[in-house]
Design a protein around this motif. Structure first.
Motif, PDB file in Angstrom:
ATOM      1  N   UNK A   1       1.001  -1.234   0.228  1.00 40.93           N
ATOM      2  CA  UNK A   1       0.000  -0.051   0.078  1.00 40.93           C
ATOM      3  C   UNK A   1       0.984   1.190  -0.283  1.00 40.93           C
ATOM      4  N   UNK A   2       0.450   2.347  -0.510  1.00 42.59           N
ATOM      5  CA  UNK A   2       0.893   3.754  -0.681  1.00 42.59           C
ATOM      6  C   UNK A   2       0.078   4.849  -0.471  1.00 42.59           C
ATOM      7  N   UNK A   3       0.913   5.872  -0.333  1.00 40.51           N
ATOM      8  CA  UNK A   3       0.076   7.333  -0.415  1.00 40.51           C
ATOM      9  C   UNK A   3       0.107   7.886  -1.632  1.00 40.51           C
ATOM     10  N   UNK A   4      -0.885   8.163  -2.152  1.00 45.51           N
ATOM     11  CA  UNK A   4      -0.980   8.877  -3.509  1.00 45.51           C
ATOM     12  C   UNK A   4      -0.064  10.230  -3.543  1.00 45.51           C
ATOM     13  N   UNK A   5       0.879   9.880  -4.445  1.00 39.07           N
ATOM     14  CA  UNK A   5       1.782  11.110  -4.918  1.00 39.07           C
ATOM     15  C   UNK A   5       0.862  12.384  -5.320  1.00 39.07           C
ATOM     16  N   UNK A   6      -0.214  11.964  -6.312  1.00 39.42           N
ATOM     17  CA  UNK A   6      -1.037  13.074  -6.823  1.00 39.42           C
ATOM     18  C   UNK A   6      -1.804  14.033  -5.776  1.00 39.42           C
ATOM     19  N   UNK A   7      -1.933  13.072  -4.477  1.00 42.81           N
ATOM     20  CA  UNK A   7      -2.805  14.012  -3.586  1.00 42.81           C
ATOM     21  C   UNK A   7      -1.701  14.699  -2.505  1.00 42.81           C
TER      22      UNK A   7
ATOM     23  N   UNK B   1      -6.802  14.487  -1.353  1.00 45.43           N
ATOM     24  CA  UNK B   1      -7.638  13.893  -2.631  1.00 45.43           C
ATOM     25  C   UNK B   1      -6.874  13.981  -3.678  1.00 45.43           C
ATOM     26  N   UNK B   2      -6.856  12.780  -4.616  1.00 45.58           N
ATOM     27  CA  UNK B   2      -6.225  12.682  -5.732  1.00 45.58           C
ATOM     28  C   UNK B   2      -6.725  13.526  -7.154  1.00 45.58           C
ATOM     29  N   UNK B   3      -7.789  13.820  -6.945  1.00 43.07           N
ATOM     30  CA  UNK B   3      -8.720  14.644  -7.996  1.00 43.07           C
ATOM     31  C   UNK B   3      -9.024  15.890  -7.573  1.00 43.07           C
TER      32      UNK B   3
ATOM     33  N   UNK C   1     -10.593  19.464   4.513  1.00 42.96           N
ATOM     34  CA  UNK C   1      -9.633  18.846   3.475  1.00 42.96           C
ATOM     35  C   UNK C   1      -8.684  19.717   3.510  1.00 42.96           C
ATOM     36  N   UNK C   2      -7.505  18.732   3.073  1.00 43.63           N
ATOM     37  CA  UNK C   2      -5.989  19.326   2.845  1.00 43.63           C
ATOM     38  C   UNK C   2      -5.593  19.830   1.479  1.00 43.63           C
ATOM     39  N   UNK C   3      -5.914  18.847   0.612  1.00 45.32           N
ATOM     40  CA  UNK C   3      -5.365  19.116  -0.789  1.00 45.32           C
ATOM     41  C   UNK C   3      -6.342  18.322  -1.903  1.00 45.32           C
ATOM     42  N   UNK C   4      -6.053  19.128  -3.049  1.00 44.06           N
ATOM     43  CA  UNK C   4      -6.983  18.428  -4.120  1.00 44.06           C
ATOM     44  C   UNK C   4      -5.931  18.487  -5.370  1.00 44.06           C
ATOM     45  N   UNK C   5      -5.908  17.535  -6.155  1.00 44.88           N
ATOM     46  CA  UNK C   5      -4.930  17.194  -7.244  1.00 44.88           C
ATOM     47  C   UNK C   5      -5.899  17.629  -8.477  1.00 44.88           C
TER      48      UNK C   5
ATOM     49  N   UNK D   1     -14.363  14.403  -7.486  1.00 42.41           N
ATOM     50  CA  UNK D   1     -14.554  13.559  -6.192  1.00 42.41           C
ATOM     51  C   UNK D   1     -16.431  13.677  -5.854  1.00 42.41           C
ATOM     52  N   UNK D   2     -16.830  14.732  -6.207  1.00 44.84           N
ATOM     53  CA  UNK D   2     -18.019  15.119  -5.726  1.00 44.84           C
ATOM     54  C   UNK D   2     -18.938  14.325  -6.461  1.00 44.84           C
TER      55      UNK D   2
END
Length: 454
Positions: free
Chosen positions: A319-325, A384-386, A426-430, A391-392
């Motif tokens: 498992x990993x954390x999304x680089x995009x987010x 958020x990766x998008x 929320x913190x981030x959006x890609x 996402x909505x």
């Protein structure tokens, strides 16, 4: 720490090596608190670009200019064709000043300017944004189809405090499956120090990097973009790394970033957040979450390893954390990674791949450092990766439709839909690729009465 090339005077050349040595020998540097003018002769001798910002070029259309025109460019535009007033044309930056090969950027520069609220000429910083950016604006500038604003409104996404606040109000129980023993209610605590790292290319300096600098970057205690060209005004730096400057070699670029940051800034910050130049970040929300996390756990990021972001589990792999987010390493994690990053077997030191997020997760997993579940108490995601609108409106594929990788990577915990897609803090959006969209989203969050106003 700052070292210019041939444009530097002889007297400045004599002073700057001593300044660098003092900082490297851990002489304490008192953080700037915004109460006095930071543009002293001593400060400007160390960093001549402290307090610099591009001159705001007005549109020849005057009051008829509309920010909607700025949204018409394609996401890959370098800003050359953008109308005056969009703050994206590379001619407004001009050529980057030269720096020495051993230049160490002043990463606190943007934070200092944001804290003071003015540049060295007395102009507002960050530069003010038009109320027009609070309106519905679709991705190409239309008055309909603003799904990003729709998401911010429906999910009630808001800032957790002012961009430059040195304290955060935390709710330690607002974590997914937090123990019942965790303290309820809200507590004010000092904000942690975070350094924000962005990887980019030189053709994004005048648009996406400038937009970050003009909006959310001042919320980070340190900000530095890693690019194909150094520019001490922004700041950006170009680092050497193994292999070519190519997407398929992203891992080696990221390795060079972590090595540079760990060598020069490790002890200056509690946390290190990294992502690409198409990220929109709410730094105060990130600080609030991180402070709440360590309060809940009773830990210290200087000694406790954390790997924080948007977890993915593709099945059959680590498992990993999304680089995009974007993801965050605690100081302790970065320290341990630096000590092991050249392990070819377990940390893929020689790999040439675009999957930098998978590579670092594999190394950290080997070191016993695993992802943190960053959902809130209601199971809503914070990283958020998008983009917000994606996402909505995301929905899993129906019967007979092709499988969706996003559903597969989240099968272990599921994906909440609609307004529950995203935590209010929320913190981030890609995939916020347009500089104009960065300004639009920042206005909605930070300037339009603090909410995504209608």
């Amino acid at each position: 720490m700052f070292h210019l090339s041939t444009t530097t005077s002889q007297s400045e050349e004599g002073r700057m090596p001593a300044i660098r040595n003092n900082l490297l020998n851990d002489v304490p540097v008192r953080p700037y608190d915004g109460s006095t003018n930071p543009y002293t002769s001593t400060a400007l001798a160390q960093n001549p670009y402290l307090g610099w910002q591009p001159t705001l070029v007005s549109s020849p259309l005057g009051s008829s200019f509309s920010w909607r025109q700025c949204f018409k460019a394609t996401p890959k535009s370098d800003g050359t064709e953008q109308p005056a007033g969009c703050r994206e044309n590379p001619n407004e930056l001009g050529d980057a000043p030269k720096v020495e090969k051993d230049w160490i950027p002043d990463v606190t520069m943007v934070r200092t300017m944001a804290m003071y609220g003015k540049d060295k000429d007395g102009n507002p910083f960050p530069p003010p944004l038009s109320r027009e950016l609070c309106e519905n604006i679709g991705v190409t500038g239309g008055k309909n189809g603003d799904s990003n604003k729709e998401c911010l409104n429906q999910a009630m996404i808001h800032r957790t405090g002012p961009l430059t606040s040195e304290t955060v109000s935390i709710t330690p129980s607002n974590h997914y499956e937090a123990p019942s023993s965790v303290q309820k209610g809200t507590i004010d605590v000092p904000a942690p120090k975070i350094m924000c790292l962005v990887y980019t290319m030189a053709d994004a300096h005048a648009n996406r990097i400038r937009a970050m600098r003009d909006t959310w970057a001042g919320g980070c205690n340190g900000f530095l973009a890693f690019s194909t060209e150094s520019d001490p005004r922004l700041p950006t730096i170009s680092l050497e790394h193994d292999g070519p400057e190519a997407y398929d070699n992203m891992w080696q670029k990221i390795r060079s970033i972590w090595r540079f940051v760990g060598t020069n800034y490790l002890e200056e910050f509690d946390w290190f957040f990294i992502g690409g130049d198409d990220l929109f970040v709410m730094p105060h929300n990130l600080k609030t979450y991180l402070a709440s996390l360590v309060y809940k756990d009773g830990t210290d990021p200087k000694t406790k390893e954390y790997f924080v972001g948007r977890r993915f589990n593709p099945g059959g792999r680590d498992p990993f954390n999304s680089g995009g987010a974007g993801y965050t390493l605690s100081q302790a994690t970065l320290r341990k990674f630096l000590a092991n990053m050249d392990d070819a077997r377990h940390c893929s030191a020689n790999a040439r791949t675009s999957m930098e997020d998978v590579m670092i997760a594999r190394c950290l997993n080997h070191l016993g450092i695993h992802y943190t579940d960053t959902r809130d108490a209601n199971g809503r995601e914070r990283f958020h990766p998008f983009a917000p609108g994606t996402h909505l409106h995301w929905a899993p594929p129906g019967p007979g439709e092709e499988e969706d990788w996003y559903e597969e990577y989240n099968r272990e915990w599921g994906v909440l839909q609609g307004k529950d897609c995203c935590a209010p803090d929320s913190v981030s959006f890609h995939y916020v690729k347009k500089a104009s969209m960065v300004r639009h989203m920042h206005a909605l969050i930070d300037s339009c009465d603090g909410t995504a106003a209608d």
